[in-house]
Motif scaffolding. Structure first.
Motif, PDB file in Angstrom:
ATOM      1  N   TRP A  26      88.523 -47.196 -19.086  1.00 18.89           N
ATOM      2  CA  TRP A  26      87.370 -46.313 -19.238  1.00 18.89           C
ATOM      3  C   TRP A  26      87.681 -44.861 -18.881  1.00 18.89           C
ATOM      4  CZ3 TRP A  26      86.010 -43.649 -14.910  1.00 18.89           C
ATOM      5  CH2 TRP A  26      86.347 -44.200 -13.679  1.00 18.89           C
ATOM      6  N   VAL A  27      88.775 -44.632 -18.143  1.00 21.99           N
ATOM      7  CA  VAL A  27      89.132 -43.272 -17.737  1.00 21.99           C
ATOM      8  C   VAL A  27      89.349 -42.372 -18.950  1.00 21.99           C
ATOM      9  CG1 VAL A  27      90.943 -41.885 -16.629  1.00 21.99           C
ATOM     10  CG2 VAL A  27      90.058 -43.939 -15.491  1.00 21.99           C
ATOM     11  N   ASP A  28      89.958 -42.923 -20.025  1.00 21.44           N
ATOM     12  CA  ASP A  28      90.248 -42.122 -21.222  1.00 21.44           C
ATOM     13  C   ASP A  28      88.988 -41.463 -21.771  1.00 21.44           C
ATOM     14  OD1 ASP A  28      92.604 -43.399 -20.766  1.00 21.44           O
ATOM     15  OD2 ASP A  28      92.821 -44.262 -22.759  1.00 21.44           O
ATOM     16  N   GLY A  29      87.893 -42.192 -21.777  1.00 24.71           N
ATOM     17  CA  GLY A  29      86.667 -41.674 -22.363  1.00 24.71           C
ATOM     18  C   GLY A  29      85.876 -40.760 -21.452  1.00 24.71           C
ATOM     19  N   CYS A  30      86.172 -40.789 -20.153  1.00 17.43           N
ATOM     20  CA  CYS A  30      85.412 -39.981 -19.195  1.00 17.43           C
ATOM     21  C   CYS A  30      86.117 -38.685 -18.810  1.00 17.43           C
ATOM     22  CB  CYS A  30      85.134 -40.792 -17.929  1.00 17.43           C
ATOM     23  SG  CYS A  30      84.016 -42.188 -18.194  1.00 17.43           S
ATOM     24  N   HIS A  31      87.422 -38.648 -19.028  1.00 20.70           N
ATOM     25  CA  HIS A  31      88.172 -37.444 -18.648  1.00 20.70           C
ATOM     26  C   HIS A  31      87.702 -36.235 -19.450  1.00 20.70           C
ATOM     27  CE1 HIS A  31      91.280 -34.642 -17.690  1.00 20.70           C
ATOM     28  NE2 HIS A  31      91.700 -34.584 -18.937  1.00 20.70           N
TER      29      HIS A  31
ATOM     30  N   GLY B 288      95.617 -39.671 -14.790  1.00 22.01           N
ATOM     31  CA  GLY B 288      95.846 -40.930 -15.495  1.00 22.01           C
ATOM     32  C   GLY B 288      97.238 -41.026 -16.077  1.00 22.01           C
ATOM     33  N   PHE B 289      97.495 -42.162 -16.720  1.00 26.03           N
ATOM     34  CA  PHE B 289      98.842 -42.506 -17.152  1.00 26.03           C
ATOM     35  C   PHE B 289      99.087 -42.316 -18.642  1.00 26.03           C
ATOM     36  CE2 PHE B 289      98.209 -44.726 -13.171  1.00 26.03           C
ATOM     37  CZ  PHE B 289      99.433 -44.614 -12.547  1.00 26.03           C
ATOM     38  N   ASN B 290      98.124 -41.750 -19.378  1.00 21.17           N
ATOM     39  CA  ASN B 290      98.392 -41.500 -20.797  1.00 21.17           C
ATOM     40  C   ASN B 290      97.910 -40.108 -21.174  1.00 21.17           C
ATOM     41  OD1 ASN B 290      95.577 -41.576 -21.722  1.00 21.17           O
ATOM     42  ND2 ASN B 290      95.662 -43.779 -21.350  1.00 21.17           N
ATOM     43  N   GLN B 291      98.155 -39.731 -22.424  1.00 23.95           N
ATOM     44  CA  GLN B 291      97.900 -38.357 -22.856  1.00 23.95           C
ATOM     45  C   GLN B 291      96.409 -38.050 -23.033  1.00 23.95           C
ATOM     46  OE1 GLN B 291     100.426 -37.988 -26.310  1.00 23.95           O
ATOM     47  NE2 GLN B 291     102.208 -37.441 -25.068  1.00 23.95           N
TER      48      GLN B 291
END
Length: 395
Positions: A133-138, A156-159
């Motif tokens: 869920w971090v991808d969508g909240c960043h 986080g760990f991705n782009q």
């Protein structure tokens, strides 16, 4: 009540941090502040509510001074309410939802009425997580009742995320350090650790309290190879009270205790550079929280992550999310042993942690190679400070 300047923002960044669990939150914000100052020549004001705890990782810090400068960073004692004259910077970072002082919020709200170029950029730096869920909240904004926007910045760990804290030359420094065994032996000597031979197994321990640590220590006593466990005073050592005839609070850095083939060394506290070098010098690291967890990854050595316990075991969800990405390309027998020893340690399962530690030993060589390969893959071509500076520019 301090005075405030409302007509313009100054050419600096403000970072506010409350010290939680002694070293975790301040460890992250101190590294970020130093990197922004050193690599991006940004004037940084770091506001900290507990300078005494901060001084444990920055020994030259004077806990009674209201303002002092280290590594190009202005460090301020954050009292509530503020008792230092405050002028807002271009960027205001609220580390880990620490709740800004009322005076600072007032300044932000007043400046919100000014032209956009005079409005500080308000960010909440969140905790690191590998959850999907971090991808969508960043990078999402949150409009406050005053109309001011606060932006949420997720490491986080991705782009798709805000990246990971890593200084530009860190990996080169680590490789040079690890290329010469004299470096680690010199460090052990400097820390007052005697009796360690160059081929002995050395394990650093910086965990919370857990009976799993007691179980591992008991197993290490019967190891066919000498093991040295390096433990600072604090929460890890509190788990091992049964090993000592004295109270653990009476133990002193430099003391060592031999139990079979295990030697337990009491470590002095060190600054962040010293802690990095300690992790680089050990064969295995047991770490906790967020800052130490990430530095263990950058050390390119196998590790156990003792994550901060949360209600309803939600911390295990975070652990599972990280283990999933860390083990993505590992063979099943390696990933199973590593994941299970991490779960057992976090659950305090004494029987399981001993069982899976034995399995881990049988796959330690490929696990070590994975630990070496992981940092470059995890960094994803850009560290947190670089992405943060770009995020502010783009916005």
């Amino acid at each position: 009540m301090t005075t405030t300047h409302l007509t313009q923002v100054a050419k600096h960044w403000d970072i506010f941090c409350t010290v939680v669990d002694n070293y975790g939150d301040i460890g992250v914000t101190w590294r970020l502040a130093k990197q922004l100052a050193a690599e991006y020549h940004i004037a940084v004001n770091l506001w900290v509510d507990d300078l005494n705890s901060f001084s444990h990782i920055l020994p030259s810090l004077n806990p009674v001074l209201q303002q002092q400068i280290f590594n190009g960073v202005n460090i301020f004692q954050w009292n509530n309410p503020l008792d230092i004259d405050y002028q807002a910077g271009e960027v205001i970072i609220e580390a880990f939802a620490c709740e800004l002082p009322k005076q600072v919020k007032y300044v932000i709200e007043q400046l919100h009425q000014q032209p956009q170029s005079l409005v500080p950029y308000w960010l909440n730096l969140e905790y690191l997580s590998a959850e999907d869920w971090v991808d969508g909240c960043h990078g999402l904004p949150s409009t406050q009742p005053s109309g001011v926007k606060k932006w949420f910045y997720f490491p986080g760990f991705n782009q798709k995320t805000g990246g990971l804290i890593c200084e530009q030359n860190l990996f080169n420094e680590r490789e040079q350090w690890q290329a010469n065994p004299k470096n680690k032996m010199g460090l052990f000597n400097q820390l007052g650790l005697s009796g360690i031979n160059i081929d002995d197994s050395v394990i650093s321990v910086f965990s919370y309290e857990t009976p799993a640590l007691t179980a591992l220590m008991a197993q290490w006593q019967t190891s066919p190879k000498p093991i040295h466990a390096l433990i600072p005073k604090g929460r890890s050592l509190s788990s091992l009270a049964s090993f000592f005839t004295c109270d653990v609070s009476d133990l002193m850095p430099g003391q060592q205790f031999i139990f079979g083939n295990l030697t337990l060394h009491i470590l002095p506290m060190t600054d962040q550079t010293g802690f990095d070098r300690l992790l680089w010098s050990c064969d295995f690291n047991i770490v906790r929280g967020e800052d130490s967890f990430l530095r263990a990854q950058w050390a390119a050595k196998p590790f156990i992550w003792h994550i901060y316990p949360q209600e309803d075991d939600y911390h295990l969800v975070k652990l599972e999310a990280f283990m999933k990405i860390y083990c993505d390309n590992l063979a099943a027998e390696i990933s199973t042993a590593w994941c299970e020893v991490n779960l057992a340690f976090n659950q305090g399962d004494q029987h399981a942690v001993v069982n899976y530690w034995s399995q881990l030993n049988s796959v330690i060589l490929p696990l070590q190679q994975h630990a070496i390969n992981w940092p470059n893959n995890a960094l994803n071509d850009a560290d947190l400070a670089s992405r943060l500076v770009q995020f502010v520019k783009n916005s």
